[in-house]
Design a protein around this motif. Structure first.
Motif, PDB file in Angstrom:
ATOM      1  N   ALA A 179       7.356  -6.987  16.760  1.00 36.15           N
ATOM      2  CA  ALA A 179       7.553  -6.074  15.630  1.00 36.15           C
ATOM      3  C   ALA A 179       6.227  -5.818  14.907  1.00 36.15           C
ATOM      4  CB  ALA A 179       8.584  -6.654  14.665  1.00 36.15           C
ATOM      5  N   LEU A 180       5.403  -6.862  14.783  1.00 34.78           N
ATOM      6  CA  LEU A 180       4.076  -6.675  14.195  1.00 34.78           C
ATOM      7  C   LEU A 180       3.263  -5.695  15.032  1.00 34.78           C
ATOM      8  CD1 LEU A 180       1.720  -7.396  12.269  1.00 34.78           C
ATOM      9  CD2 LEU A 180       1.178  -9.289  13.838  1.00 34.78           C
ATOM     10  N   LEU A 181       3.277  -5.886  16.346  1.00 32.39           N
ATOM     11  CA  LEU A 181       2.542  -4.964  17.218  1.00 32.39           C
ATOM     12  C   LEU A 181       3.064  -3.536  17.054  1.00 32.39           C
ATOM     13  CD1 LEU A 181       2.139  -6.916  20.591  1.00 32.39           C
ATOM     14  CD2 LEU A 181       0.574  -6.810  18.634  1.00 32.39           C
ATOM     15  N   GLY A 182       4.396  -3.408  16.936  1.00 29.41           N
ATOM     16  CA  GLY A 182       4.977  -2.091  16.749  1.00 29.41           C
ATOM     17  C   GLY A 182       4.495  -1.434  15.471  1.00 29.41           C
ATOM     18  N   ASN A 183       4.394  -2.222  14.403  1.00 31.99           N
ATOM     19  CA  ASN A 183       3.889  -1.681  13.142  1.00 31.99           C
ATOM     20  C   ASN A 183       2.419  -1.288  13.244  1.00 31.99           C
ATOM     21  OD1 ASN A 183       5.937  -1.704  10.900  1.00 31.99           O
ATOM     22  ND2 ASN A 183       6.227  -3.780  11.674  1.00 31.99           N
ATOM     23  N   THR A 243       1.823   2.059  14.914  1.00 33.84           N
ATOM     24  CA  THR A 243       2.102   3.274  14.151  1.00 33.84           C
ATOM     25  C   THR A 243       0.848   3.833  13.483  1.00 33.84           C
ATOM     26  OG1 THR A 243       2.683   2.104  12.099  1.00 33.84           O
ATOM     27  CG2 THR A 243       4.462   2.506  13.680  1.00 33.84           C
ATOM     28  N   ILE A 244      -0.165   3.000  13.351  1.00 42.66           N
ATOM     29  CA  ILE A 244      -1.428   3.471  12.753  1.00 42.66           C
ATOM     30  C   ILE A 244      -2.571   3.350  13.755  1.00 42.66           C
ATOM     31  CG2 ILE A 244      -0.751   3.049  10.348  1.00 42.66           C
ATOM     32  CD1 ILE A 244      -2.379   0.388  10.602  1.00 42.66           C
ATOM     33  N   ASP A 245      -2.177   3.390  15.042  1.00 44.30           N
ATOM     34  CA  ASP A 245      -3.159   3.405  16.131  1.00 44.30           C
ATOM     35  C   ASP A 245      -4.028   2.153  16.195  1.00 44.30           C
ATOM     36  OD1 ASP A 245      -2.346   5.940  17.066  1.00 44.30           O
ATOM     37  OD2 ASP A 245      -3.565   6.916  15.524  1.00 44.30           O
ATOM     38  N   LEU A 246      -3.451   1.020  15.827  1.00 47.08           N
ATOM     39  CA  LEU A 246      -4.128  -0.256  16.010  1.00 47.08           C
ATOM     40  C   LEU A 246      -3.405  -1.046  17.093  1.00 47.08           C
ATOM     41  CD1 LEU A 246      -4.907  -1.507  12.363  1.00 47.08           C
ATOM     42  CD2 LEU A 246      -6.452  -0.360  13.963  1.00 47.08           C
ATOM     43  N   GLY A 247      -4.170  -1.758  17.913  1.00 43.65           N
ATOM     44  CA  GLY A 247      -3.589  -2.594  18.949  1.00 43.65           C
ATOM     45  C   GLY A 247      -3.783  -4.068  18.629  1.00 43.65           C
ATOM     46  N   VAL A 274       1.444 -13.618  -3.143  1.00 46.56           N
ATOM     47  CA  VAL A 274       1.731 -12.784  -1.978  1.00 46.56           C
ATOM     48  C   VAL A 274       2.219 -11.397  -2.382  1.00 46.56           C
ATOM     49  CG1 VAL A 274       2.999 -12.645   0.200  1.00 46.56           C
ATOM     50  CG2 VAL A 274       2.407 -14.888  -0.757  1.00 46.56           C
ATOM     51  N   ASP A 275       1.678 -10.397  -1.700  1.00 47.92           N
ATOM     52  CA  ASP A 275       2.204  -9.037  -1.758  1.00 47.92           C
ATOM     53  C   ASP A 275       2.810  -8.706  -0.404  1.00 47.92           C
ATOM     54  OD1 ASP A 275       1.558  -8.350  -4.378  1.00 47.92           O
ATOM     55  OD2 ASP A 275      -0.436  -7.612  -3.835  1.00 47.92           O
ATOM     56  N   ILE A 276       3.873  -7.911  -0.405  1.00 51.31           N
ATOM     57  CA  ILE A 276       4.477  -7.417   0.830  1.00 51.31           C
ATOM     58  C   ILE A 276       3.991  -5.991   1.036  1.00 51.31           C
ATOM     59  CG2 ILE A 276       6.626  -6.970   2.068  1.00 51.31           C
ATOM     60  CD1 ILE A 276       6.179  -9.899   1.336  1.00 51.31           C
ATOM     61  N   ILE A 277       3.403  -5.723   2.198  1.00 52.06           N
ATOM     62  CA  ILE A 277       2.910  -4.368   2.437  1.00 52.06           C
ATOM     63  C   ILE A 277       3.944  -3.551   3.208  1.00 52.06           C
ATOM     64  CG2 ILE A 277       0.475  -4.994   2.284  1.00 52.06           C
ATOM     65  CD1 ILE A 277       0.303  -4.971   5.294  1.00 52.06           C
ATOM     66  N   GLU A 278       3.879  -2.265   3.028  1.00 55.40           N
ATOM     67  CA  GLU A 278       4.862  -1.344   3.584  1.00 55.40           C
ATOM     68  C   GLU A 278       4.802  -1.314   5.103  1.00 55.40           C
ATOM     69  OE1 GLU A 278       7.909   0.621   3.609  1.00 55.40           O
ATOM     70  OE2 GLU A 278       7.069   0.677   1.584  1.00 55.40           O
ATOM     71  N   THR A 279       5.985  -1.425   5.747  1.00 60.99           N
ATOM     72  CA  THR A 279       6.046  -1.385   7.211  1.00 60.99           C
ATOM     73  C   THR A 279       7.164  -0.462   7.687  1.00 60.99           C
ATOM     74  OG1 THR A 279       7.468  -3.357   7.224  1.00 60.99           O
ATOM     75  CG2 THR A 279       5.097  -3.704   7.503  1.00 60.99           C
ATOM     76  N   ASN A 280       7.418   0.604   6.951  1.00 63.71           N
ATOM     77  CA  ASN A 280       8.533   1.480   7.292  1.00 63.71           C
ATOM     78  C   ASN A 280       8.300   2.338   8.522  1.00 63.71           C
ATOM     79  OD1 ASN A 280      10.279   0.618   5.328  1.00 63.71           O
ATOM     80  ND2 ASN A 280       9.728   2.180   3.840  1.00 63.71           N
ATOM     81  N   GLN A 316      13.860   1.323  20.802  1.00 61.41           N
ATOM     82  CA  GLN A 316      13.528   1.224  22.220  1.00 61.41           C
ATOM     83  C   GLN A 316      12.524   2.308  22.618  1.00 61.41           C
ATOM     84  OE1 GLN A 316      15.741   0.228  26.205  1.00 61.41           O
ATOM     85  NE2 GLN A 316      16.489   2.218  25.490  1.00 61.41           N
ATOM     86  N   LYS A 317      12.722   3.530  22.146  1.00 60.50           N
ATOM     87  CA  LYS A 317      11.784   4.606  22.465  1.00 60.50           C
ATOM     88  C   LYS A 317      10.370   4.237  22.036  1.00 60.50           C
ATOM     89  CE  LYS A 317      14.924   8.592  22.346  1.00 60.50           C
ATOM     90  NZ  LYS A 317      15.334   9.783  21.564  1.00 60.50           N
ATOM     91  N   PHE A 318      10.275   3.604  20.867  1.00 63.88           N
ATOM     92  CA  PHE A 318       8.958   3.209  20.373  1.00 63.88           C
ATOM     93  C   PHE A 318       8.333   2.141  21.265  1.00 63.88           C
ATOM     94  CE2 PHE A 318       5.809   1.185  17.780  1.00 63.88           C
ATOM     95  CZ  PHE A 318       5.245   2.234  17.071  1.00 63.88           C
ATOM     96  N   TYR A 319       9.118   1.134  21.606  1.00 57.43           N
ATOM     97  CA  TYR A 319       8.604   0.072  22.476  1.00 57.43           C
ATOM     98  C   TYR A 319       8.103   0.638  23.803  1.00 57.43           C
ATOM     99  CZ  TYR A 319      10.023  -4.149  19.861  1.00 57.43           C
ATOM    100  OH  TYR A 319      10.117  -5.158  18.945  1.00 57.43           O
ATOM    101  N   VAL A 320       8.868   1.554  24.377  1.00 54.03           N
ATOM    102  CA  VAL A 320       8.485   2.118  25.677  1.00 54.03           C
ATOM    103  C   VAL A 320       7.260   3.012  25.536  1.00 54.03           C
ATOM    104  CG1 VAL A 320       9.226   3.628  27.558  1.00 54.03           C
ATOM    105  CG2 VAL A 320      10.825   1.958  26.601  1.00 54.03           C
TER     106      VAL A 320
END
Length: 327
Positions: free
Chosen positions: A146-150, A153-157, A200-206, A298-302
């Motif tokens: 899920a972290l990798l997926g987030n 979304t901003i073009d980081l690997g 701690v702050d929680i950053i947006e991951t929508n 799933q579409k995102f993961y693929v």
């Protein structure tokens, strides 16, 4: 008095020619969890156990820790256990590799994975994580994916940050000690880091809608033991519902089930309230899996290469136990 009443009851049954059926034997179940059972993320299960909800379903449940959600799924798919816990995303990952498991309930409409950062640490968004150290539980746990997926979304690997697998305790301890700039994990780890002195702050991951905790079962068990799964789902959802309706009372039940938290009731209640607000809320009926969300995840993961191929969405989940479990 009880003996007399029992005797009268037996006599009455015999008088009308009715035989008293024998009680069914208690069914013993090994329930795999992706981390140690005393992890606060598993409060619904522990509350259900403590309040006798599994026993009321004629079940004796033993909780056993596996090595993350993917390992849980593999063990279930191999027939080593009939049921287990992971995240709703997990079937997407393992089904692509031929592991025949489905999500049969999801505990909440929110996402389980949160990204915490240090206040005043200069990290305001996911983009600021580039080059930073981020702790996760393991490289095989779904919170890592899920972290990798987030990040995607901003073009980081994964190579754009220093992602460190630190275990279920180290994920927050390393962060709280200031040895990492961020952590990805469940709400109770955020509270643990706060209790250890971190601000701690929680950053947006929508950008990536990962799912909450899920109950998983294999295709074989779904086909051959539907009644067992119905009872397990129903009991577990009762534990979650208790947390939603009465966090203070659920805290007392949880501490009774996990005595190592005695004296830490305030932190437990704070954590349960985080789950109640951010993870469990806005789900109708309780446990329901949203097919559109499953398909989009799933579409995102693929598309991002996290899994090699898509599975049929209907192979990833079933809601057949939720209606029964929510009654």
């Amino acid at each position: 008095m009880h003996t007399i009443l029992a005797a009268v009851g037996c006599a009455a049954a015999l008088a009308v020619g009715v035989s008293t059926p024998a009680l069914a034997a208690v069914e013993e179940v090994t329930y795999l969890l992706p981390a140690p059972p005393n992890t606060l993320a598993f409060a619904p299960w522990m509350v259900a156990q403590q309040k006798g909800y599994y026993a009321a379903e004629n079940l004796k449940v033993t909780f056993v820790a596996a090595r993350g959600g993917v390992d849980v799924a593999k063990q279930i798919g191999s027939g080593n256990a009939v049921i287990g816990g992971a995240i709703g995303d997990t079937p997407i990952i393992v089904r692509a590799n031929g592991v025949p498991v489905k999500a049969i309930a999801v505990l909440g409409a929110g996402s389980l994975t949160m990204v915490g950062v240090h206040q005043n640490g200069g990290i305001k968004s996911l983009a600021d994580l580039k080059g930073k150290t981020i702790t996760v539980m393991s490289y095989t746990d779904t919170t890592y994916y899920a972290l990798l997926g987030n990040l995607k979304t901003i073009d980081l690997g994964k190579n754009d940050a220093e992602i460190e697998a630190a275990g279920p305790s180290g994920v927050w301890q390393v962060f709280a000690a200031g040895k990492s700039q961020a952590m990805a994990g469940v709400p109770d780890w955020i509270v643990s880091a706060t209790d250890a002195g971190a601000k701690v702050d929680i950053i947006e991951t929508n950008g990536f809608k990962s799912m909450a905790q899920a109950i998983l079962a294999s295709d074989d068990t779904i086909r051959n033991k539907p009644d067992l799964l119905k009872r397990l789902v129903r009991a577990t959802l009762r534990g979650m519902e208790d947390i939603m309706n009465d966090p203070k009372g659920a805290t007392a039940a949880y501490v009774a089930a996990v005595p190592s938290y005695r004296g830490k009731e305030a932190s437990v209640e704070k954590t349960l309230n985080m789950y109640r607000k951010y993870v469990y809320a806005n789900q109708k009926p309780l446990g329901h899996i949203d097919p559109a969300r499953m398909e989009n995840v799933q579409k995102f993961y693929v598309s991002e290469g996290i899994v090699s191929k898509a599975s049929a969405v209907n192979d990833l989940y079933t809601n057949q136990f939720v209606a029964a479990g929510a009654k």
